[in-house]
Write a protein that holds these residues in place. Structure first.
Motif, PDB file in Angstrom:
ATOM      1  N   HIS A 180      -0.257   6.355   3.723  1.00  0.00           N
ATOM      2  CA  HIS A 180      -0.839   6.247   2.383  1.00  0.00           C
ATOM      3  C   HIS A 180      -1.788   5.051   2.377  1.00  0.00           C
ATOM      4  O   HIS A 180      -1.475   3.988   2.917  1.00  0.00           O
ATOM      5  N   VAL A 181      -2.929   5.233   1.750  1.00  0.00           N
ATOM      6  CA  VAL A 181      -3.931   4.181   1.773  1.00  0.00           C
ATOM      7  C   VAL A 181      -3.437   2.907   1.079  1.00  0.00           C
ATOM      8  O   VAL A 181      -3.924   1.796   1.359  1.00  0.00           O
ATOM      9  N   ALA A 182      -2.469   3.034   0.181  1.00  0.00           N
ATOM     10  CA  ALA A 182      -1.922   1.872  -0.526  1.00  0.00           C
ATOM     11  C   ALA A 182      -0.498   1.561  -0.095  1.00  0.00           C
ATOM     12  O   ALA A 182       0.252   0.900  -0.826  1.00  0.00           O
ATOM     13  N   GLY A 183      -0.119   2.054   1.080  1.00  0.00           N
ATOM     14  CA  GLY A 183       1.236   1.815   1.547  1.00  0.00           C
ATOM     15  C   GLY A 183       1.518   0.330   1.743  1.00  0.00           C
ATOM     16  O   GLY A 183       0.661  -0.416   2.226  1.00  0.00           O
ATOM     17  N   LYS A 184       2.732  -0.092   1.390  1.00  0.00           N
ATOM     18  CA  LYS A 184       3.079  -1.514   1.488  1.00  0.00           C
ATOM     19  C   LYS A 184       3.448  -1.936   2.905  1.00  0.00           C
ATOM     20  O   LYS A 184       3.223  -3.080   3.296  1.00  0.00           O
ATOM     21  N   LYS A 187       0.420   0.740   7.404  1.00  0.00           N
ATOM     22  CA  LYS A 187      -1.007   0.864   7.119  1.00  0.00           C
ATOM     23  C   LYS A 187      -1.669   1.976   7.934  1.00  0.00           C
ATOM     24  O   LYS A 187      -2.853   2.264   7.750  1.00  0.00           O
ATOM     25  N   ASN A 227      -7.017   9.177  -0.231  1.00  0.00           N
ATOM     26  CA  ASN A 227      -5.838   8.312  -0.319  1.00  0.00           C
ATOM     27  C   ASN A 227      -4.913   8.453   0.889  1.00  0.00           C
ATOM     28  O   ASN A 227      -3.775   7.994   0.868  1.00  0.00           O
TER      29      ASN A 227
END
Length: 374
Positions: A180-184, A187, A227
């Protein structure tokens, strides 16, 4: 019969064939077919050849729409190469409708006036715009025992000489890892970033070569959604040089090294495969060039002689020319034309172009007659 008389007979023969040749050209122009799908074109040409007493072989070198039509049993073996595939969305924007008609007219006229002293071949060559049937045909030895191979290409003017670029298209694919492009935490590994870095490196790489080289390409796959980190990114490249040896031994290895270096730097992996075969550079036989010039002059035509290194485009005729003496000049069908454009497609269907194909057929037949024994 002397050669001058044979040439006069060939000119008359082609004049009498004019309605048929124009109809073939116009039919192909109105009914364009892509490479490997030229069923109507192949049928039209083979039926015309059969009516003139040519023997036929079909389904050549793995191409359903390739054929060899021949007439004669001894003497010089002269091949007239017919192309008839069109371009997606543009139709006959390279004028292959005219090439097919010219080559058939020349083959028929030469067979008629050779009087058993030569073998006339019409060789149907599909897919020049893509996979290039002549590549497989050359590798199979089909052209090896010929005296000469002749083909004329429509252009903005009459030209002879020059060459073509050797080309071996390359597909380069970078492989990463999606996330996910916003994964915590994860990356991912962005394959598109790697591909963009590689693409940006092509122009600087091109400037390092000591001989004329072309590196061009498009990104054909860049991801599935904005995303999602792209796990795979792909580009298709046209890689060209004036020598197939320089292309294969210097240019392509350098492109592969660039791709490998980018993959190492970005944590991706990369694969590189050729998606179309090698088209070798064109070698125009000098003695055929001289004969063609003289015959065009007899037809009232002037011809520009291009320098040996003057290259435009790429063609699988180059592979033929590495096997047999080959002639691949241009005949003008209108000023200021650029191939693979709508304007060229329109010109290839014009009344003027249909008259010009008769000149081309005559010039090829006359050149073949010059190769007959005295």
């Amino acid at each position: 019969m002397d050669k001058h008389s044979r040439k006069e007979q060939a000119i008359e023969f082609i004049n009498n064939m004019a309605p048929e040749l124009k109809n073939i050209s116009r039919f192909l122009h109105t009914n364009p077919e892509l490479g490997r799908q030229e069923y109507q074109a192949a049928r039209l040409l083979t039926e015309a050849a059969a009516r003139q007493g040519f023997a036929l072989e079909k389904n050549i070198s793995g191409y359903e729409t390739a054929f060899i039509a021949s007439k004669g049993i001894r003497g010089p073996k002269i091949a007239f190469l017919a192309e008839y595939d069109a371009l997606p969305g543009l139709g006959h924007a390279c004028g292959h409708n005219l090439i097919a008609a010219m080559s058939w007219g020349a083959a028929a006229a030469f067979a008629a006036v050779a009087a058993g002293q030569a073998v006339s071949y019409l060789i149907g060559c599909p897919a020049e715009e893509t996979s290039g049937a002549k590549v497989a045909m050359a590798e199979a030895g089909i052209f090896d025992n010929l005296t000469a191979a002749l083909i004329i290409h429509p252009a903005s003017g009459n030209n002879v000489g020059g060459t073509s670029y050797a080309t071996h298209p390359l597909q380069v694919t970078f492989h990463g890892r999606p996330a996910h492009v916003a994964g915590k935490t994860d990356k991912g590994v962005n394959a598109l970033d790697a591909l963009v870095m590689f693409y940006q490196g092509l122009k600087p790489l091109q400037q390092t070569f000591t001989r004329p080289t072309i590196l061009g390409g498009i990104i054909t796959k860049g991801g599935t959604a904005p995303n999602i980190i792209p796990a795979e990114a792909e580009a298709r490249l046209t890689v060209r040089a004036l020598s197939s040896d320089f292309l294969e031994e210097t240019v392509l290895p350098a492109v592969r090294r660039l791709a490998s270096g980018v993959a190492q730097a970005t944590g991706t992996t990369v694969t590189a495969v050729h998606y179309e075969p090698l088209f070798k550079e064109l070698i125009n036989a000098s003695h055929l060039m001289t004969l063609f010039q003289n015959n065009m002059a007899q037809l009232g035509e002037t011809v520009t002689v291009l320098p040996p290194a003057d290259a435009g485009g790429s063609t699988d005729v180059g592979n033929v020319s590495h096997r047999v003496p080959t002639l691949h000049p241009d005949i003008g069908i209108g000023g200021g034309l650029v191939a693979h454009t709508p304007e060229f497609a329109a010109a290839a269907g014009s009344d003027y172009a249909q008259e010009r194909l008769l000149v081309g057929a005559k010039a090829m037949a006359m050149t073949a007659i010059d190769l007959l024994p005295e």
